[in-house]
Design an enzyme around this catalytic site. Structure first.
Site, PDB file in Angstrom:
ATOM      1  CB  SER A 155     -22.126 146.910 -24.311  1.00 18.95           C
ATOM      2  OG  SER A 155     -22.621 148.186 -23.962  1.00 18.95           O
ATOM      3  CE1 TYR A 168     -19.168 147.120 -19.643  1.00 17.20           C
ATOM      4  CE2 TYR A 168     -20.126 148.658 -21.210  1.00 17.20           C
ATOM      5  CZ  TYR A 168     -20.207 147.494 -20.477  1.00 17.20           C
ATOM      6  OH  TYR A 168     -21.335 146.700 -20.566  1.00 17.20           O
TER       7      TYR A 168
HETATM    8  P1  NAD Z   1     -25.156 142.096 -13.297  1.00 16.50           P
HETATM    9  O1  NAD Z   1     -24.100 142.728 -12.449  1.00 16.50           O
HETATM   10  O2  NAD Z   1     -26.568 142.157 -12.848  1.00 16.50           O
HETATM   11  O3  NAD Z   1     -24.767 140.562 -13.546  1.00 16.50           O
HETATM   12  C1  NAD Z   1     -23.468 140.233 -13.943  1.00 16.50           C
HETATM   13  C2  NAD Z   1     -23.095 138.877 -13.344  1.00 16.50           C
HETATM   14  O4  NAD Z   1     -21.750 138.563 -13.783  1.00 16.50           O
HETATM   15  C3  NAD Z   1     -23.060 138.889 -11.798  1.00 16.50           C
HETATM   16  O5  NAD Z   1     -23.751 137.774 -11.281  1.00 16.50           O
HETATM   17  C4  NAD Z   1     -21.580 138.839 -11.461  1.00 16.50           C
HETATM   18  O6  NAD Z   1     -21.286 138.171 -10.247  1.00 16.50           O
HETATM   19  C5  NAD Z   1     -21.013 138.073 -12.677  1.00 16.50           C
HETATM   20  N1  NAD Z   1     -19.601 138.353 -12.859  1.00 16.50           N
HETATM   21  C6  NAD Z   1     -18.997 139.584 -12.832  1.00 16.50           C
HETATM   22  N2  NAD Z   1     -17.674 139.431 -12.967  1.00 16.50           N
HETATM   23  C7  NAD Z   1     -17.438 138.093 -13.077  1.00 16.50           C
HETATM   24  C8  NAD Z   1     -16.259 137.325 -13.224  1.00 16.50           C
HETATM   25  N3  NAD Z   1     -15.045 137.893 -13.282  1.00 16.50           N
HETATM   26  N4  NAD Z   1     -16.377 135.973 -13.293  1.00 16.50           N
HETATM   27  C9  NAD Z   1     -17.598 135.386 -13.228  1.00 16.50           C
HETATM   28  N5  NAD Z   1     -18.740 136.066 -13.083  1.00 16.50           N
HETATM   29  C10 NAD Z   1     -18.661 137.410 -12.998  1.00 16.50           C
HETATM   30  O7  NAD Z   1     -24.971 142.733 -14.738  1.00 16.50           O
HETATM   31  P2  NAD Z   1     -25.937 142.779 -16.025  1.00 16.50           P
HETATM   32  O8  NAD Z   1     -26.420 144.158 -16.161  1.00 16.50           O
HETATM   33  O9  NAD Z   1     -26.899 141.648 -16.018  1.00 16.50           O
HETATM   34  O10 NAD Z   1     -24.852 142.569 -17.171  1.00 16.50           O
HETATM   35  C11 NAD Z   1     -24.646 141.312 -17.806  1.00 16.50           C
HETATM   36  C12 NAD Z   1     -23.815 141.539 -19.074  1.00 16.50           C
HETATM   37  O11 NAD Z   1     -24.527 142.419 -19.941  1.00 16.50           O
HETATM   38  C13 NAD Z   1     -22.465 142.199 -18.832  1.00 16.50           C
HETATM   39  O12 NAD Z   1     -21.520 141.625 -19.712  1.00 16.50           O
HETATM   40  C14 NAD Z   1     -22.697 143.650 -19.193  1.00 16.50           C
HETATM   41  O13 NAD Z   1     -21.513 144.294 -19.614  1.00 16.50           O
HETATM   42  C15 NAD Z   1     -23.690 143.494 -20.321  1.00 16.50           C
HETATM   43  N6  NAD Z   1     -24.521 144.686 -20.572  1.00 16.50           N
HETATM   44  C16 NAD Z   1     -25.396 145.139 -19.623  1.00 16.50           C
HETATM   45  C17 NAD Z   1     -26.176 146.262 -19.905  1.00 16.50           C
HETATM   46  C18 NAD Z   1     -27.158 146.828 -18.909  1.00 16.50           C
HETATM   47  O14 NAD Z   1     -27.657 147.945 -19.142  1.00 16.50           O
HETATM   48  N7  NAD Z   1     -27.502 146.138 -17.826  1.00 16.50           N
HETATM   49  C19 NAD Z   1     -26.066 146.905 -21.137  1.00 16.50           C
HETATM   50  C20 NAD Z   1     -25.161 146.407 -22.077  1.00 16.50           C
HETATM   51  C21 NAD Z   1     -24.402 145.290 -21.781  1.00 16.50           C
END
Ligand code: NAD
Length: 270
Positions: A155, A168
């Site tokens: 991130s 985080y």
């Molecule tokens: P999201 O919540 O839409 O999807 C995340 C998925 O991970 C979900 O399906 C959830 O069930 C699964 N998950 C969560 N905890 C888990 C666990 N302990 N074991 C197995 N599965 C688990 O989130 P997203 O926005 O698509 O984020 C995906 C990744 O990208 C994350 O690592 C997040 O930190 C990172 N990220 C997201 C953003 C953003 O703006 N959306 C920005 C930077 C980084």
């Protein structure tokens, strides 16, 4: 006759043809976008999420549209034993593993002194230890083949600090450290480990954040305005970077992090 001076891997064929990839957090957001792109590019996939159901829903839809093989497994990545079982099952079902994408993650944002021990642990166990558990479970198969690409979804919080978002950024800084460390440890044995640092990307997690604000629409506009390109990123824009890093096109890219944030983190002052 080959008239090109370069050894390009792309020949018009699907870019992941014949590859086996495991994607965590595949049931939603960025993980499901990566799954779709990888399937379209010819990979057979193991989709891992907290329970198998959301991963299976994504897999069933992709199997219909792409004809690729899909395996759905459920595991909490913070549990090493659950991960070991699920990844062994996935490798067995796929018949190998070339690519691991660690995308499972959660937002744990707060004030440092208000952060409970439970929240601290939940954040680090999922966002940092979770990736390590999956890499550790995948490595023996990759090392035996002398071939493997790992991409961790970190991130911008792994580069810059936004006050009030603790702990985080601690986990995401650690994830970039894990990437660099393991990238070096296994480089001579055919394994590459890289990470991607997305900025704000419109996913269900981001939507949950907006809905937690007193005026979600105002916050959405405020966030878009903060970005040099004046718009929030899309999951497929992260998926294309993951595709490059997970493919042989990136075979000399290792132990590094790719920021995908529309340039936002380069700004010193607004
Ligand atoms: P999201 O919540 O839409 O999807 C995340 C998925 O991970 C979900 O399906 C959830 O069930 C699964 N998950 C969560 N905890 C888990 C666990 N302990 N074991 C197995 N599965 C688990 O989130 P997203 O926005 O698509 O984020 C995906 C990744 O990208 C994350 O690592 C997040 O930190 C990172 N990220 C997201 C953003 C953003 O703006 N959306 C920005 C930077 C980084």
């Amino acid at each position: 006759m080959n008239t090109s001076a370069h050894d390009f891997a792309t020949t018009g064929r699907p870019r992941l043809q014949g590859k086996h990839a495991l994607i965590t957090g595949a049931g939603s957001g960025i993980g499901s976008a990566i799954a779709e792109l990888f399937a379209r590019e010819g990979a057979d996939l193991a989709l891992l999420d907290l329970t198998a159901a959301p991963a299976k829903a994504v897999g069933d839809a992709l199997m219909k549209t792409t004809g690729r093989r899909m395996v759905a497994v459920g595991a909490d990545v913070s549990s090493a034993t659950q991960v070991d079982t699920a990844i062994a099952e996935a490798i067995d079902a796929l018949g190998g593993l070339d690519i691991l994408i660690n995308c499972a993650g959660i937002n744990v944002f707060g004030d440092p002194l208000q952060t409970t021990e439970q929240d601290w642990r939940r954040c680090l166990d999922t966002n940092l230890a979770g990736a390590w558990h999956c890499i550790r479970a995948a490595l023996p198969t990759m090392l035996a083949a002398g071939y493997g690409h790992v991409v961790n979804i970190a991130s911008v919080h792994g580069h810059k600090i936004i006050p009030g978002a603790f702990p985080y950024p601690v986990a995401k800084h650690g994830l970039i450290g894990l990437t660099r460390s393991l990238g070096i440890e296994y480089a001579a044995r055919g394994i590459r480990v890289n990470s991607i640092s997305p900025g704000l990307i419109m996913t269900p997690a981001a939507e949950r954040y907006f809905q937690s604000c007193p005026d979600p629409e105002a916050e959405r506009l405020r966030q878009a305005e903060l970005l040099p390109c004046k718009r929030i990123g899309k999951p497929e824009e992260v998926a294309y970077a993951a595709l490059f890093l997970a493919s042989d096109e990136a075979r000399f890219v290792n132990a590094t992090d790719l920021l995908i944030d529309g340039g936002r983190s380069q700004i010193y002052h607004d």
